[in-house]
Scaffold this motif. Structure first.
Motif, PDB file in Angstrom:
ATOM      1  N   HIS A 160     -62.155  47.219 -32.804  1.00 34.48           N
ATOM      2  CA  HIS A 160     -61.520  48.091 -31.811  1.00 34.48           C
ATOM      3  C   HIS A 160     -60.812  47.311 -30.699  1.00 34.48           C
ATOM      4  O   HIS A 160     -60.242  47.928 -29.795  1.00 34.48           O
ATOM      5  N   GLY A 161     -60.892  45.987 -30.756  1.00 36.25           N
ATOM      6  CA  GLY A 161     -60.237  45.198 -29.722  1.00 36.25           C
ATOM      7  C   GLY A 161     -60.879  45.321 -28.358  1.00 36.25           C
ATOM      8  O   GLY A 161     -60.220  45.100 -27.327  1.00 36.25           O
ATOM      9  N   ALA A 162     -62.151  45.671 -28.305  1.00 33.75           N
ATOM     10  CA  ALA A 162     -62.844  45.838 -27.022  1.00 33.75           C
ATOM     11  C   ALA A 162     -63.061  44.479 -26.360  1.00 33.75           C
ATOM     12  O   ALA A 162     -63.247  43.470 -27.042  1.00 33.75           O
ATOM     13  N   ASP A 163     -63.024  44.471 -25.036  1.00 31.94           N
ATOM     14  CA  ASP A 163     -63.338  43.229 -24.333  1.00 31.94           C
ATOM     15  C   ASP A 163     -64.852  43.056 -24.271  1.00 31.94           C
ATOM     16  O   ASP A 163     -65.609  43.878 -24.797  1.00 31.94           O
ATOM     17  N   ARG A 164     -65.301  41.973 -23.651  1.00 33.86           N
ATOM     18  CA  ARG A 164     -66.732  41.673 -23.651  1.00 33.86           C
ATOM     19  C   ARG A 164     -67.553  42.740 -22.935  1.00 33.86           C
ATOM     20  O   ARG A 164     -68.645  43.095 -23.385  1.00 33.86           O
ATOM     21  N   LYS A 210     -66.878  45.966 -22.522  1.00 26.54           N
ATOM     22  CA  LYS A 210     -66.978  47.187 -23.317  1.00 26.54           C
ATOM     23  C   LYS A 210     -67.798  46.961 -24.582  1.00 26.54           C
ATOM     24  O   LYS A 210     -68.464  47.872 -25.075  1.00 26.54           O
ATOM     25  N   GLY A 211     -67.761  45.746 -25.114  1.00 29.65           N
ATOM     26  CA  GLY A 211     -68.640  45.427 -26.232  1.00 29.65           C
ATOM     27  C   GLY A 211     -70.107  45.507 -25.829  1.00 29.65           C
ATOM     28  O   GLY A 211     -70.946  46.006 -26.587  1.00 29.65           O
ATOM     29  N   LEU A 212     -70.411  45.040 -24.623  1.00 26.26           N
ATOM     30  CA  LEU A 212     -71.784  45.127 -24.125  1.00 26.26           C
ATOM     31  C   LEU A 212     -72.173  46.581 -23.852  1.00 26.26           C
ATOM     32  O   LEU A 212     -73.339  46.960 -24.022  1.00 26.26           O
ATOM     33  N   LEU A 213     -71.217  47.394 -23.427  1.00 28.50           N
ATOM     34  CA  LEU A 213     -71.502  48.813 -23.216  1.00 28.50           C
ATOM     35  C   LEU A 213     -71.912  49.489 -24.520  1.00 28.50           C
ATOM     36  O   LEU A 213     -72.768  50.376 -24.525  1.00 28.50           O
ATOM     37  N   TYR A 260     -76.100  42.186 -31.992  1.00 22.65           N
ATOM     38  CA  TYR A 260     -74.936  41.300 -31.926  1.00 22.65           C
ATOM     39  C   TYR A 260     -73.851  41.748 -32.913  1.00 22.65           C
ATOM     40  O   TYR A 260     -72.651  41.684 -32.604  1.00 22.65           O
ATOM     41  N   SER A 261     -74.262  42.216 -34.089  1.00 27.57           N
ATOM     42  CA  SER A 261     -73.281  42.664 -35.074  1.00 27.57           C
ATOM     43  C   SER A 261     -72.524  43.895 -34.575  1.00 27.57           C
ATOM     44  O   SER A 261     -71.320  44.037 -34.828  1.00 27.57           O
TER      45      SER A 261
END
Length: 265
Positions: free
Chosen positions: A228-232, A234-237, A218-219
């Motif tokens: 980095h301003g990633a969306d959800r 891309k964060g999951l990627l 999660y961190s």
């Protein structure tokens, strides 16, 4: 006093505010001269070395990593200002061995996260990735390794220890079978994972391990979102890339074992 306050604040953030722990508020976004960026990187490395010592030091003093230590080399006896003796050699070797796992895992995580950000065109700079990875691995990954070390030697957690080892073996064998490599591990394939034999103590330790793994992933997700301003998606990627990195490591090891050596002329 300030150091104590800093430690308490860090623990508070690690447990209750993981976003505050990994957000790179002090790292400029694609700004600053090369010297400024090197200075920021140096400060991050100092933080990491301090946290690494705080992780590996107690483990070494407790005896972890000090088994099967090779014989002290002759040159070491006269080094370190005359204090280089067998006990010092054992301590330093154990400290290096305990540090190596966290160093390697940090490097693999850093590579996985930053490549994910670059590939998805979300990267706001290497320093922002390094900030999140250094703080997340120092807090959560170090905690995971500490729990695993505890499971390896503590009394009353034999079933939990077997469960963790068998889970790792099952994971490795799944990759081996996917390659059809026909390789084996010491002790052979694990049996069925037995949950009913866990003691209350073992269940508690495994619960802590699961929570730490969840916090760790999660961190890294939060680091991608905040730094980095990633969306959800891309964060999951990023999380998937970190989870997949051991598969890549095992795959590379399998290929190294099974690829015939190139004959020399």
């Amino acid at each position: 006093m300030s150091r104590t306050v800093s430690v308490v604040s860090g623990l508070y953030d690690a447990v209750l505010r993981p976003a505050a722990l990994v957000e790179a508020r002090t790292v400029r976004q694609r700004q600053g001269s090369l010297l400024t960026q090197l200075g920021q990187l140096r400060r991050l490395l100092v933080v990491y070395v301090i946290n690494l010592a705080a992780y590996a030091g107690p483990l070494t003093l407790a005896g972890f990593g000090r088994q099967n230590v090779p014989a002290m080399p002759a040159w070491f006896g006269g080094s370190l200002g005359g204090v280089g003796g067998p006990e010092t050699w054992q301590l330093l070797f154990g400290f290096a061995q305990n540090s190596l796992f966290l160093l390697a895992a940090t490097g693999l995580t850093l590579l996985s996260v930053h490549v994910s950000m670059v590939v998805t065109l979300q990267s706001n700079g290497f320093l922002r990735t390094a900030y999140a990875v250094i703080y997340s691995t120092s807090a959560y990954l170090a905690g995971i390794f500490t729990v695993v070390w505890y499971l390896s030697t503590a009394e009353g957690v034999a079933a939990a220890r077997t469960l963790v080892v068998d889970f790792q073996k099952a994971f490795i064998y799944a990759v081996i079978d996917w390659f059809g490599a026909g390789l084996g591990l010491p002790g052979g394939r694990p049996g069925a994972l037995e949950l009913g034999q866990l003691s209350p103590h073992g269940q508690s330790v495994l619960a802590v391990l699961v929570v730490l793994v969840a916090y760790y992933l999660y961190s890294l997700y939060l680091g991608a979102r905040l730094n980095h301003g990633a969306d959800r998606i891309k964060g999951l990627l990023v999380v998937l890339a970190v989870v997949a990195s051991p598969v890549l490591y095992i795959s590379a090891s399998i290929l190294a074992y099974t690829t015939p050596a190139i004959p020399t002329l």
